[in-house]
Write a protein that holds these residues in place. Structure first.
Motif, mmCIF file in Angstrom:
data_model
loop_
_atom_site.group_PDB
_atom_site.id
_atom_site.type_symbol
_atom_site.label_atom_id
_atom_site.label_comp_id
_atom_site.label_asym_id
_atom_site.label_seq_id
_atom_site.Cartn_x
_atom_site.Cartn_y
_atom_site.Cartn_z
ATOM 1 N N ARG A 442 0.669 -1.202 -0.079
ATOM 2 C CA ARG A 442 0.125 -0.207 -0.166
ATOM 3 C C ARG A 442 0.944 0.951 -0.224
ATOM 4 N NH1 ARG A 442 -4.187 0.607 4.732
ATOM 5 N NH2 ARG A 442 -5.359 -1.316 3.170
ATOM 6 N N ALA A 443 2.327 1.317 0.367
ATOM 7 C CA ALA A 443 3.285 2.234 0.509
ATOM 8 C C ALA A 443 3.816 2.381 -0.308
ATOM 9 C CB ALA A 443 4.029 1.905 1.610
ATOM 10 N N VAL A 444 4.645 1.608 -1.308
ATOM 11 C CA VAL A 444 4.159 1.613 -2.990
ATOM 12 C C VAL A 444 3.133 2.196 -3.245
ATOM 13 C CG1 VAL A 444 5.617 0.092 -3.668
ATOM 14 C CG2 VAL A 444 6.245 0.128 -2.054
ATOM 15 N N ALA A 445 2.184 1.393 -3.471
ATOM 16 C CA ALA A 445 0.877 2.036 -4.199
ATOM 17 C C ALA A 445 0.947 3.830 -4.308
ATOM 18 C CB ALA A 445 -0.173 1.371 -4.521
ATOM 19 N N ARG A 446 0.799 4.002 -2.848
ATOM 20 C CA ARG A 446 0.425 5.723 -2.564
ATOM 21 C C ARG A 446 1.493 6.481 -2.346
ATOM 22 N NH1 ARG A 446 -2.758 4.824 3.456
ATOM 23 N NH2 ARG A 446 -4.330 4.628 2.346
#
Length: 544
Positions: A442-446
């Motif tokens: 999720r951090a990578v995507a955001r």
């Protein structure tokens, strides 16, 4: 220079460099940076050299290499002093401390316009001396003192160079860690008091003296060490100081503390708890299981809802302490098998590298966007593809993807807990992979994909973003290379780690006090024909 002197040099080099910095405080900044760089780089080079020399240098009876003693430091009448040496357990952690130290030092030296640079570099070098010393210490009290030697400048660094919440974070950290340090010191003193008179308080002497405590004493001593070290290592529910501290600390300090200093208590539980207090470990193993699941599940779920990128990395660091504690507890659950202890050491090594890499890259993201709020970012992969690639790799390492050192630690922990009943407890442990994958991806995507946030990253600001600089790539490559090297060749760690663990928990021969005696084989063969003893020395598995 012999190998023992090399180890002394590695520990002393950062301290000498810090003193030279103060003596040369009027010199040009480039000169001071060069002195600091030598203080960070020399221990790393020596650590790699010692790693290569270890197999041929270790003593067959003790398993230690590069042993040396400084007779002018210590109290001979109390059997304590400055004794340095490495065995197969401390060796990978010593190398990890040196690698992370160089990466953190390089990060600090690459920082522009650092406030009070001489004091800043010297403080980091003081921390590095303590980190190297605690893993190189063969004397138990020296092991503790080196931890304090690293902890005090950590507090100062947060207070002086930390972020906006540095005062509250530093005070909270001081309260918690002072309490943990006092409890663990009480445990070490109690351990020392219960030794026979004349036994030096060092790992080799205690082993050779055939030290053995009754069950009640072991349980009490282990409880003091568990809760003292547990506070220092952020074991649930004594973890609340850690995320705010790492978030408020300057990035190099976060790398050193979360990556290396936090391993102090876990290392102590293995070298002292598993080795000399196995019945105490068995007594408290159910408590370790329950509290470690708190790290895995409760803190893991808290990590999932973080918006601040550095807070997310900080909480994830705390969550990953859970599996390491479970690896230590597995020594009791499995009846004395060392698989869990080896997994814990491997996980400590891998976590130290991966979390330091995550903190380094997080600061690189913040430098480019001016924020740590993940929903305020987006699309950075198009402007900083190399940074995105490193961040994805670091995330995959934290999740435990094959090809990284973390994979072998996590896999071995799951294997060591396979006999745990009921089986759903194992399923809860394995759920940590799913949780860490969710918050990591999720951090990578955001941060790196999707559309950039138009309010915080308008087109003119977004277009000005540049990829990771050469100076930022050096620490990233250093940490990444170590993770991948052990990920593809885990025997780099396990070839010396496994024999050291076997020796650590084996019963020494009563005739010669050697953990592996070849001259008493005839007596052992004869003993096999004798009637079986009424009691067994195996570590009893705790009741489930």
């Amino acid at each position: 220079m012999n190998s023992a002197n090399l180890l002394q040099t590695a520990v002393a080099a950062p301290l000498v460099a810090s003193v030279l910095l103060f003596l040369a405080k009027s010199a040009p900044l480039a000169v001071r940076k060069a002195i600091a760089l030598v203080g960070f780089a020399l221990p790393c080079a020596i650590a790699i050299a010692l790693f290569c020399l270890f197999s041929g240098a270790k003593d067959a009876a003790t398993g230690y290499a590069f042993f040396s003693e400084c007779p002018w430091i210590g109290v001979e009448s109390l059997g304590v002093g400055l004794k340095l040496g490495l065995n197969g357990i401390s060796l990978p952690l010593f190398v990890m401390a040196a690698v992370v130290g160089l990466a953190a030092g390089w990060r600090a030296l690459a920082t522009k316009d650092a406030k009070k640079p001489t004091l800043y570099y010297a403080t980091l070098l003081f921390i590095e001396t303590g980190l190297l010393g605690l893993f190189a210490s063969e004397d138990v009290f020296a092991f503790y003192i080196f931890h304090e030697f690293a902890l005090i400048p950590t507090f100062i660094a947060i207070l002086v160079w930390g972020g906006c919440a540095r005062k509250n974070a530093a005070i909270t950290m001081a309260v918690y860690l002072t309490l943990g340090a006092m409890i663990s010191l009480a445990g070490l003193i109690a351990f020392y008091v219960n030794l026979d008179a004349g036994v030096p308080f060092d790992f080799i002497a205690i082993k050779n003296a055939l030290v053995s405590f009754d069950t009640g004493t072991q349980s009490t001593l282990f409880a003091l060490l568990l809760f003292g070290f547990g506070i220092l290592v952020s074991l649930f529910p004594f973890h609340s100081w850690a995320p705010d501290t790492y978030s408020a600390a300057p990035t190099p300090v976060s790398m050193l503390h979360a990556g290396v200093l936090k391993k102090f208590g876990l290392y102590g539980l293995i070298q002292l708890g598993a080795a000399f207090l196995p019945l105490g470990l068995a007594d408290w193993s159910n408590w370790i299981l329950a509290l470690a699941l708190g790290n895995v599940l409760v803190i893991g779920l808290i990590t999932m809802v973080q918006r601040d990128l550095k807070h997310m990395v900080s909480y994830s660091s705390v969550a990953h302490m859970g599996p390491i504690f479970l690896g230590i507890a597995a020594f009791a659950f499995s009846g004395g098998e060392v698989t869990g202890l080896g997994a814990a050491v491997m996980m400590m090594f891998a976590h130290g590298l991966s979390v330091a890499l995550m903190f380094h890259l997080t600061q690189s993201v913040a430098d480019r966007t001016g924020t740590l709020d993940m929903p305020s970012m987006g699309g950075l992969a198009s402007r900083a593809p190399v940074l995105a690639g490193f961040f994805v790799a670091a995330t995959m390492a934290s999740v435990g993807l094959p090809g990284f050192a973390n994979f072998w630690g996590e896999l071995s922990i799951f294997v060591s807990l396979a006999s745990l009943k009921p089986f759903w407890l194992v399923a809860l442990v394995v759920a940590s992979i799913v949780i860490s994958a969710i918050y990591g991806l999720r951090a990578v995507a955001r941060v790196f994909y999707g559309k950039p946030n138009a309010e915080t990253l308008p087109p003119e600001k977004f277009d000005a973003i540049r990829d990771i600089t050469p100076a930022e790539r050096v620490p990233a490559l250093l940490l990444f290379a170590a993770l991948v090297a052990v990920g593809f060749v885990p025997s780099l760690v396990t070839d010396e780690l496994n024999p050291a663990l076997d020796k650590l928990v084996s019963e020494p021969c009563v005739e010669c006090a050697a953990a592996e005696c070849t001259e008493c084989v005839v007596a052992e063969v004869s003993a096999e024909a004798a009637p079986a003893p009424a009691a067994t020395e195996a570590v009893p598995a705790p009741q489930q």
